[in-house]
Design a protein around this motif. Structure first.
Motif, mmCIF file in Angstrom:
data_model
loop_
_atom_site.group_PDB
_atom_site.id
_atom_site.type_symbol
_atom_site.label_atom_id
_atom_site.label_comp_id
_atom_site.label_asym_id
_atom_site.label_seq_id
_atom_site.Cartn_x
_atom_site.Cartn_y
_atom_site.Cartn_z
ATOM 1 N N ASP A 548 0.832 -1.212 0.000
ATOM 2 C CA ASP A 548 0.000 0.000 0.000
ATOM 3 C C ASP A 548 0.861 1.256 0.000
ATOM 4 N N MET A 549 1.936 1.243 0.771
ATOM 5 C CA MET A 549 2.834 2.403 0.808
ATOM 6 C C MET A 549 3.509 2.602 -0.542
ATOM 7 N N ASN A 551 2.356 1.725 -3.479
ATOM 8 C CA ASN A 551 1.366 2.250 -4.427
ATOM 9 C C ASN A 551 1.090 3.730 -4.182
ATOM 10 N N PHE A 552 1.051 4.104 -2.896
ATOM 11 C CA PHE A 552 0.791 5.509 -2.585
ATOM 12 C C PHE A 552 1.940 6.399 -3.056
ATOM 13 N N SER A 555 2.042 6.738 -6.906
ATOM 14 C CA SER A 555 0.970 7.537 -7.513
ATOM 15 C C SER A 555 1.031 9.019 -7.128
ATOM 16 N N THR A 556 1.746 9.363 -6.090
ATOM 17 C CA THR A 556 1.775 10.763 -5.663
ATOM 18 C C THR A 556 2.703 11.587 -6.559
ATOM 19 N N THR A 573 10.470 8.851 -4.258
ATOM 20 C CA THR A 573 9.291 8.798 -5.116
ATOM 21 C C THR A 573 9.692 9.135 -6.546
#
Length: 610
Positions: A548-549, A551-552, A555-556, A573
């Motif tokens: 989940d981290m 993916n976050f 996408s950010t 990122t």
């Protein structure tokens, strides 16, 4: 805080930071595995016996479960594990925590009930059940076509459903189906509630073959529901097999990897209960490290590798009536009252009639038959009749019904020699004028040794020995078998028999010690398996959180660089690569020699604008 959110550490505020850092390292991230401590071994001073008993009393009061019958070493390991989570070194401190926190007390009770189970655990053992045991049970129940099974200590029901699937498959291949009812019991009410639902996560069914999974389960999202036909075959109930009355008239009892946690005396009590609950020739299915100990007179091995046993009647000089033997009744060793209680439908008039018949047969055997004894395949005397006092003596030491212990040496050698001929050649053996030594002047006796029954297979291993006085034999109409032995050879044979007996007893004691150690190791293995399951669940949750981290962060559109305590790049990122020329190979590189430094230097060299 509920029972699933157990308190991990009890620390002062200034200690919290260091403990969190240490928990982040590999050495601090795992609990210490349970240590092997043989039963009866040296006690650790940290565990006060009275405090331990008070803790067990608290658990019994809150959870309704008495753990006094459990092995002390297993209890200590589980308590040590809970104490390690709370960073406690003294059991008295842990007792105070249990007194003030009911959630921790419930969590400890759950930990002591080690519910490690799987579908078709030990697949080869269940294959033996499918190929050998179930057909044998079906053959015994061919008339009434009703089969009863008890799964004791079923936990969350996987093994109970496994047996149900095997019986269901057998019914599908049978011309006429059997009615099968499986009673599954456990001390853990929550486990029973989960088993009753018949719903399992994907991880629980991974060991099942694909055809079985498709045939007996329905998938609903990430969960698998047991088939309705299988669910209806199984009845789940809360039950304490040590204290509560057992089920009865059972064809199979499965109790796997539970006895290893119980003390030896409790094991014997439970096994005796199983013997009572089983039908004649019923089966008992134990775990790979569990044994029947000294109860070899109650069970006979059916498959030694997988600890499958079959019920048999215990030998002994109990009330074995001639009428019951002649009729082939396998309940002969039980008292008449017990037999009446189990059947439950016998009228008083019928009972009196049977008693009169027994008296008739008893009078006939005692007054019109020569003294005799019935001996089983282990050379144990299981029945005496008539005046056998001149030939039977009680030996010193531990009481025994072995033929060598209750009969004079020379006579015992003659009886055993004749028994070997009877079993091998299936014929009667007659020895004339065998000398019987004793405290009184020596006498002589004629020995007649016969197969007990050539028609009833249940008694084909028994031998009937009759003692006949020479003056009553008259003119023999049978041919005498030769039995001549020199006195010195006879004396040496008796000595060798005694030495062999002592060696067997010593070997049996050694085997029991090894079995105890094996049970202890198996219980440690079960606890490690339970801990491994917990860690697998935690790793799965951690992996999901990490995904989940990822993916976050992917996408950010915010550019972020993560550094560790040494200012080395851990991750970044994708958005930051537009500002800084970072590559995947830069992970782990100190930020001082990475593109971040050049970027920072360039930013500082730019002219300031007003």
């Amino acid at each position: 805080m509920n029972g699933n959110q157990a308190l991990q550490y009890r620390l002062c505020p200034y200690e919290s930071g260091g403990k969190i850092v240490r928990r982040g390292t590999p050495a601090g991230g795992l609990e210490a595995p349970p240590q092997f401590r043989p039963e009866g071994g040296e006690k650790e001073s940290v565990f006060d016996e009275q405090t331990l008993q008070r803790i067990l009393g608290l658990i019994n009061k809150v959870c309704g479960i008495d753990f006094q019958n459990y092995k002390r070493s297993s209890l200590i390991r589980r308590i040590e594990r809970r104490m390690g989570r709370l960073n406690l070194a003294e059991i008295e401190s842990y007792e105070r925590v249990l007194t003030g926190e009911p959630d921790e007390l419930l969590a400890l009770g759950k930990d002591l009930l080690i519910g490690v189970t799987h579908f078709f655990r030990d697949p080869q053992a269940f294959e033996t059940i499918r190929k050998k045991v179930i057909p044998a049970i079906a053959e015994c129940r061919r008339q009434e076509r009703h089969i009863r099974v008890w799964v004791a200590g079923c936990s969350t029901g996987e093994e109970a459903y496994s047996l149900a699937m095997l019986f269901h498959q057998f019914n599908e291949n049978s011309a006429e189906a059997y009615s099968v009812k499986i009673f599954s019991t456990d001390l853990d009410k929550d486990a029973i509630a989960a088993a009753s639902q018949g719903i399992y996560p994907e991880a629980a069914v991974t060991s099942l073959p694909k055809p079985w999974l498709r045939r007996y389960f329905t998938r609903n999202g990430d969960l698998y529901h047991i088939d309705k036909d299988i669910r209806q075959m199984v009845v789940f109930a809360h039950h304490n097999m040590v204290e509560d009355p057992p089920f009865s008239r059972l064809d199979l009892i499965a109790c796997r990897n539970l006895l290893i946690y119980l003390q030896s005396e409790t094991q014997q009590k439970v096994l005796s209960t199983f013997h009572f609950a089983l039908n004649p020739d019923g089966f008992m299915f134990l775990g790979p490290s569990e044994t029947i100990g000294r109860l070899t007179h109650l069970f006979v091995p059916y498959d030694r590798k997988w600890n499958i046993f079959r019920q048999k009647q215990p030998p002994g000089p109990g009330p074995v009536f001639a009428s019951e033997i002649d009729r082939g009744n396998p309940e002969a060793a039980r008292t008449r009252t017990l037999a009446s209680a189990r059947r439950g439908h016998r009228q008083l008039k019928d009972l009196q009639s049977f008693m009169r018949t027994d008296e008739l047969y008893t009078a006939f055997v005692d007054e019109h038959m020569p003294p005799c004894m019935v001996i089983d395949e282990n050379n144990e005397v299981i029945h005496l009749s008539g005046n056998v006092n001149p030939y039977v003596t009680l030996a010193k030491g531990r009481p025994s019904w072995n033929i060598y212990k209750i009969v004079e040496g020379r006579l015992a050698v003659a009886i055993v020699t004749a028994m070997q001929k009877v079993r091998k050649e299936k014929r009667n053996v007659y020895y004339h004028n065998i000398k019987v030594s004793g405290p009184e002047p020596p006498t002589f006796v004629n020995l007649i040794v016969n197969p007990f029954s050539l028609k009833n297979k249940k008694f084909d291993k028994l031998v009937l020995v009759l003692f006949e006085k020479p003056e009553h034999s008259g003119n023999p109409v049978r041919a005498d078998d030769e039995f001549e032995i020199e006195p010195n050879v006879n004396h040496r044979m008796i000595e060798l028999e005694q030495e062999l007996r002592q060696a067997e007893e010593s070997l049996q004691a050694t085997i029991e010690e090894l079995e105890t150690s094996n049970e202890e190791l198996q219980s440690v293995n079960e606890e490690l398996a339970a801990m491994n399951s917990e860690y697998q669940f935690k790793l799965q949750k951690l992996s999901e959180a990490n995904d989940d981290m990822d993916n976050f962060l992917t996408s950010t559109n915010i550019g972020v660089v993560f550094l560790d305590t040494n200012l080395c790049i851990r991750r970044f990122t994708p958005a930051i690569t537009k500002e800084i020329n970072l590559l995947e190979v830069d992970c782990g590189v100190p930020s001082g020699i990475s593109p971040i430094t050049s970027m920072t230097t360039a930013s500082c060299a730019m002219p300031k604008t007003c």
